[in-house]
Motif scaffolding. Structure first.
Motif, PDB file in Angstrom:
ATOM      1  N   PRO A 208      26.192 -31.638  16.887  1.00 21.95           N
ATOM      2  CA  PRO A 208      25.688 -32.077  18.191  1.00 21.95           C
ATOM      3  C   PRO A 208      26.667 -32.984  18.925  1.00 21.95           C
ATOM      4  N   PHE A 209      26.621 -32.930  20.236  1.00 23.19           N
ATOM      5  CA  PHE A 209      27.301 -33.895  21.098  1.00 23.19           C
ATOM      6  C   PHE A 209      26.210 -34.748  21.726  1.00 23.19           C
ATOM      7  N   GLY A 243      17.606 -43.409  15.360  1.00 26.03           N
ATOM      8  CA  GLY A 243      18.485 -43.719  16.477  1.00 26.03           C
ATOM      9  C   GLY A 243      19.475 -42.602  16.759  1.00 26.03           C
ATOM     10  N   LEU A 244      20.303 -42.816  17.776  1.00 26.03           N
ATOM     11  CA  LEU A 244      21.251 -41.791  18.200  1.00 26.03           C
ATOM     12  C   LEU A 244      22.336 -41.546  17.160  1.00 26.03           C
ATOM     13  N   PHE A 245      22.667 -42.552  16.351  1.00 23.72           N
ATOM     14  CA  PHE A 245      23.614 -42.320  15.263  1.00 23.72           C
ATOM     15  C   PHE A 245      23.074 -41.245  14.319  1.00 23.72           C
ATOM     16  N   HIS A 246      21.792 -41.291  14.047  1.00 23.18           N
ATOM     17  CA  HIS A 246      21.177 -40.292  13.168  1.00 23.18           C
ATOM     18  C   HIS A 246      21.256 -38.902  13.783  1.00 23.18           C
ATOM     19  N   TYR A 247      20.933 -38.795  15.068  1.00 22.09           N
ATOM     20  CA  TYR A 247      20.897 -37.483  15.705  1.00 22.09           C
ATOM     21  C   TYR A 247      22.293 -36.908  15.939  1.00 22.09           C
ATOM     22  N   ALA A 248      23.316 -37.747  15.900  1.00 15.39           N
ATOM     23  CA  ALA A 248      24.687 -37.267  16.078  1.00 15.39           C
ATOM     24  C   ALA A 248      25.355 -36.891  14.758  1.00 15.39           C
ATOM     25  N   GLN A 249      24.611 -36.912  13.658  1.00 16.25           N
ATOM     26  CA  GLN A 249      25.180 -36.589  12.346  1.00 16.25           C
ATOM     27  C   GLN A 249      25.902 -35.238  12.384  1.00 16.25           C
ATOM     28  N   GLY A 250      27.129 -35.228  11.875  1.00 15.78           N
ATOM     29  CA  GLY A 250      27.918 -34.006  11.839  1.00 15.78           C
ATOM     30  C   GLY A 250      28.618 -33.676  13.140  1.00 15.78           C
ATOM     31  N   GLY A 251      28.382 -34.478  14.180  1.00 13.98           N
ATOM     32  CA  GLY A 251      28.973 -34.184  15.481  1.00 13.98           C
ATOM     33  C   GLY A 251      29.653 -35.390  16.084  1.00 13.98           C
ATOM     34  N   THR A 252      29.403 -35.610  17.381  1.00 16.35           N
ATOM     35  CA  THR A 252      30.082 -36.654  18.143  1.00 16.35           C
ATOM     36  C   THR A 252      29.059 -37.519  18.865  1.00 16.35           C
ATOM     37  N   LEU A 276      30.843 -46.848   8.480  1.00 12.25           N
ATOM     38  CA  LEU A 276      30.121 -45.573   8.610  1.00 12.25           C
ATOM     39  C   LEU A 276      28.752 -45.663   7.949  1.00 12.25           C
ATOM     40  N   LYS A 277      28.109 -46.810   8.140  1.00  7.36           N
ATOM     41  CA  LYS A 277      26.748 -47.028   7.685  1.00  7.36           C
ATOM     42  C   LYS A 277      26.011 -47.820   8.752  1.00  7.36           C
ATOM     43  N   ILE A 278      24.734 -47.506   8.918  1.00  6.31           N
ATOM     44  CA  ILE A 278      23.928 -48.218   9.905  1.00  6.31           C
ATOM     45  C   ILE A 278      22.670 -48.756   9.237  1.00  6.31           C
ATOM     46  N   ARG A 279      22.117 -49.794   9.833  1.00  4.63           N
ATOM     47  CA  ARG A 279      20.861 -50.356   9.346  1.00  4.63           C
ATOM     48  C   ARG A 279      19.877 -50.361  10.515  1.00  4.63           C
ATOM     49  N   PRO A 280      18.820 -49.516  10.461  1.00  2.00           N
ATOM     50  CA  PRO A 280      17.822 -49.537  11.539  1.00  2.00           C
ATOM     51  C   PRO A 280      17.217 -50.923  11.708  1.00  2.00           C
ATOM     52  N   VAL A 281      16.830 -51.249  12.915  1.00  2.00           N
ATOM     53  CA  VAL A 281      16.238 -52.549  13.203  1.00  2.00           C
ATOM     54  C   VAL A 281      14.961 -52.721  12.376  1.00  2.00           C
ATOM     55  N   ASN A 290      27.872 -39.609   9.293  1.00  2.00           N
ATOM     56  CA  ASN A 290      29.073 -38.776   9.331  1.00  2.00           C
ATOM     57  C   ASN A 290      29.207 -38.246  10.751  1.00  2.00           C
ATOM     58  N   LEU A 291      29.994 -38.938  11.551  1.00  2.00           N
ATOM     59  CA  LEU A 291      30.153 -38.556  12.947  1.00  2.00           C
ATOM     60  C   LEU A 291      31.463 -39.092  13.499  1.00  2.00           C
ATOM     61  N   ARG A 292      31.771 -38.664  14.707  1.00  2.00           N
ATOM     62  CA  ARG A 292      32.948 -39.168  15.411  1.00  2.00           C
ATOM     63  C   ARG A 292      32.489 -39.977  16.613  1.00  2.00           C
ATOM     64  N   ILE A 293      33.148 -41.086  16.836  1.00  2.00           N
ATOM     65  CA  ILE A 293      32.805 -41.963  17.960  1.00  2.00           C
ATOM     66  C   ILE A 293      33.813 -41.767  19.090  1.00  2.00           C
ATOM     67  N   MET A 294      33.286 -41.536  20.296  1.00  2.00           N
ATOM     68  CA  MET A 294      34.092 -41.583  21.516  1.00  2.00           C
ATOM     69  C   MET A 294      33.430 -42.579  22.457  1.00  2.00           C
ATOM     70  N   ALA A 295      34.238 -43.349  23.147  1.00  2.00           N
ATOM     71  CA  ALA A 295      33.714 -44.354  24.066  1.00  2.00           C
ATOM     72  C   ALA A 295      34.432 -44.236  25.404  1.00  2.00           C
ATOM     73  N   ALA A 296      33.753 -44.657  26.462  1.00  2.00           N
ATOM     74  CA  ALA A 296      34.338 -44.577  27.795  1.00  2.00           C
ATOM     75  C   ALA A 296      33.944 -45.798  28.610  1.00  2.00           C
ATOM     76  N   THR A 297      34.803 -46.145  29.565  1.00  2.00           N
ATOM     77  CA  THR A 297      34.512 -47.270  30.454  1.00  2.00           C
ATOM     78  C   THR A 297      35.296 -47.101  31.746  1.00  2.00           C
ATOM     79  N   ASN A 298      34.711 -47.607  32.852  1.00  2.00           N
ATOM     80  CA  ASN A 298      35.447 -47.599  34.130  1.00  2.00           C
ATOM     81  C   ASN A 298      36.128 -48.938  34.376  1.00  2.00           C
ATOM     82  N   ARG A 299      36.041 -49.834  33.396  1.00  2.00           N
ATOM     83  CA  ARG A 299      36.764 -51.105  33.479  1.00  2.00           C
ATOM     84  C   ARG A 299      37.964 -51.068  32.531  1.00  2.00           C
TER      85      ARG A 299
END
Length: 464
Positions: A208-209, A243-252, A276-281, A290-299
């Motif tokens: 998933p993306f 969370g979204l980290f869970h739903y992005a497993q195997g993707g980005t 590469l580990k998360i703790r739910p609130v 297991n995912l890849r992180i991409m980030a973006a900003t206009n600053r």
């Protein structure tokens, strides 16, 4: 007694960690022997208390749970697990069952129910069905977010200018690695489009993306949105949520407008990317991802770091690969191709005839500075298709009182810019805030331009 079997997974099976809880040693040995070669990690215990001890320190995707246990029985413990926020699959097994027991088990949150004695194919099929159901839940979540996202994204990066060719070359090189990517550029330059292109060309393309706009989620909820939460973690958390980290497993996972993240969440995100580990609130359990992180900003994140608004360590962690997207004013030679693309893309969906853009009108587009970049150009074409002509009124609502381009119209950028800014100001009766919004610039920039021309803007009413 707690036991575990190290990782030695067979190809074609889910990379799951499984916990088996049964007080019959023979059944434990049978299930461990059956599942250990097929799954990533197998743990076993003989009571609900021992199972709970495992869950406190390990992530588990599936629990195979006997109902008849010494002390706390399986159904009671399952209800507690669900209340505590465990969202994994659970298969209940028992040698003594009737219809009421089965109904109670399913209501408690069991994924499947199997009677003892059972054969190997039965338990393997039950596990496969649980895995498929888990995958479908993630896919449905991702699809719902995709359907809810704004339409009209271009499927490809257009443009033959040198800057766009360099960008495509960088995408081809970066896509093949799994490193974190930071995309920087002005609003409207297509940062999410580049992220999708990187994902589509990567080894994770079948996964998933998952995009998230960090600026669109309130600071109070962003941690839960990213990492999930357990039931009762905060007021209103009536049920557990992934969370979204869970739903992005195997993707980005694409974190847009990452500069808007609060500093406290930046620290949590840094730890998640590093480990590469998360703790739910509200949960005590760490979950591997297991995912890849991409980030973006206009600053410019370097400026945000200097101002103390962004963590330096997170900036360097995200900046493994740093791609800068050029604004449209720096590759105006691509405008004609973009206009043709948006024309062909939007006309059928709007049910109108494509625009006929003359050479003089294209020259006008080339002169404009495009502060909103490609997004502004797309919006112009959409408005023009609706109105049936490419003109000033399509670019700036209310500016129809001004002449269209003709043979005597000036074509130098300074005159065109001055004309259109004053036209917009006049169309909104001198409301500088509204005019700045329509122009895609700040009010301070607008006031500075008008002051440079030494001409007061049209004014109607006070407080403008």
């Amino acid at each position: 007694m707690l036991t575990s079997v190290p990782e030695k997974q067979l190809e074609g099976w889910p990379d799951w960690s499984i916990l088996i809880v049964d007080d019959e040693q023979g059944m434990l040995n049978f299930l461990v022997k059956t599942l250990a070669p097929r799954c990533q990690f197998v743990m076993s215990g003989s009571s609900a208390e021992e199972g709970a001890e495992w869950l406190r320190g390990h992530h588990v995707d599936l629990v195979i749970l006997d109902i008849s246990l010494p002390g706390k029985n399986g159904v009671v413990w399952l209800k507690e697990l669900r209340e505590q926020g465990f969202s994994g699959e659970v298969i209940l097994i028992t040698a003594f069952a009737d219809l009421d027991t089965a109904i109670e088990a399913l209501r408690a949150g069991a994924s499947d129910f199997i009677l003892k004695p059972f054969r190997v194919p039965q338990i393997l099929n039950a596990i496969k069905h649980c895995y498929e159901r888990s995958c479908l839940r993630r896919e449905n979540f991702v699809l719902r977010r995709a359907v809810a996202s704004p339409p009209g994204r271009s499927p490809a990066l257009l443009g033959r200018s040198p800057s766009m060719q360099r960008l495509r070359g960088s995408i081809d090189r970066v896509a093949t690695v799994d490193s974190t990517v930071l995309l920087q550029g002005e609003s409207g330059t297509g940062k999410e489009l580049v992220a999708r292109a990187l994902h589509a060309r990567s080894a994770r393309s079948s996964g998933p993306f998952v995009p998230v706009n960090c600026a669109a989620v309130s600071p109070e909820l962003i941690e839960s949105e990213l990492f999930g939460h357990a039931r009762g973690a905060f007021t209103g958390a009536t049920r557990a949520r992934d969370g979204l980290f869970h739903y992005a497993q195997g993707g980005t996972l694409f974190l847009d407008e990452i500069a808007e993240l609060p500093l406290a969440i930046q620290a949590t995100l840094l730890r998640a990317i590093e480990d590469l580990k998360i703790r739910p609130v509200g949960s005590e359990q760490l979950m591997p991802v297991n995912l890849r992180i991409m980030a973006a900003t206009n600053r410019r994140l370097a400026d945000e770091v200097s101002a103390g608004r962004f963590r330096k360590d997170l900036y360097f962690r995200l900046q493994v690969v740093d791609l800068s997207l050029p604004p449209l004013r720096e590759h105006k030679e691509d405008i004609a191709e973009l206009v043709a693309h948006f024309n062909a893309q939007l006309a059928p969906s709007l049910g109108v005839e494509p625009l006929q853009v003359s050479a003089r009108e294209m020259d006008y587009l080339q002169q404009y500075d495009w502060p909103g970049n490609v997004r502004e150009l797309r919006n112009l074409i959409e408005r023009s298709l609706i109105l049936g002509a490419l003109n000033v009124s399509a670019l700036y609502p209310g500016a129809a009182t001004h002449r269209h381009l003709d043979a005597q119209s000036p074509t130098d950028l300074y005159t065109l810019e001055r004309r259109h800014i004053l036209a917009v100001l006049e169309s909104v009766q001198g409301d500088k805030t509204r005019a700045a919004q329509l122009l895609g610039v700040s009010r301070r920039t607008l006031e500075r331009r008008v002051a440079e021309w030494g001409q007061p803007a049209p004014v109607s009413g006070a407080g403008r």
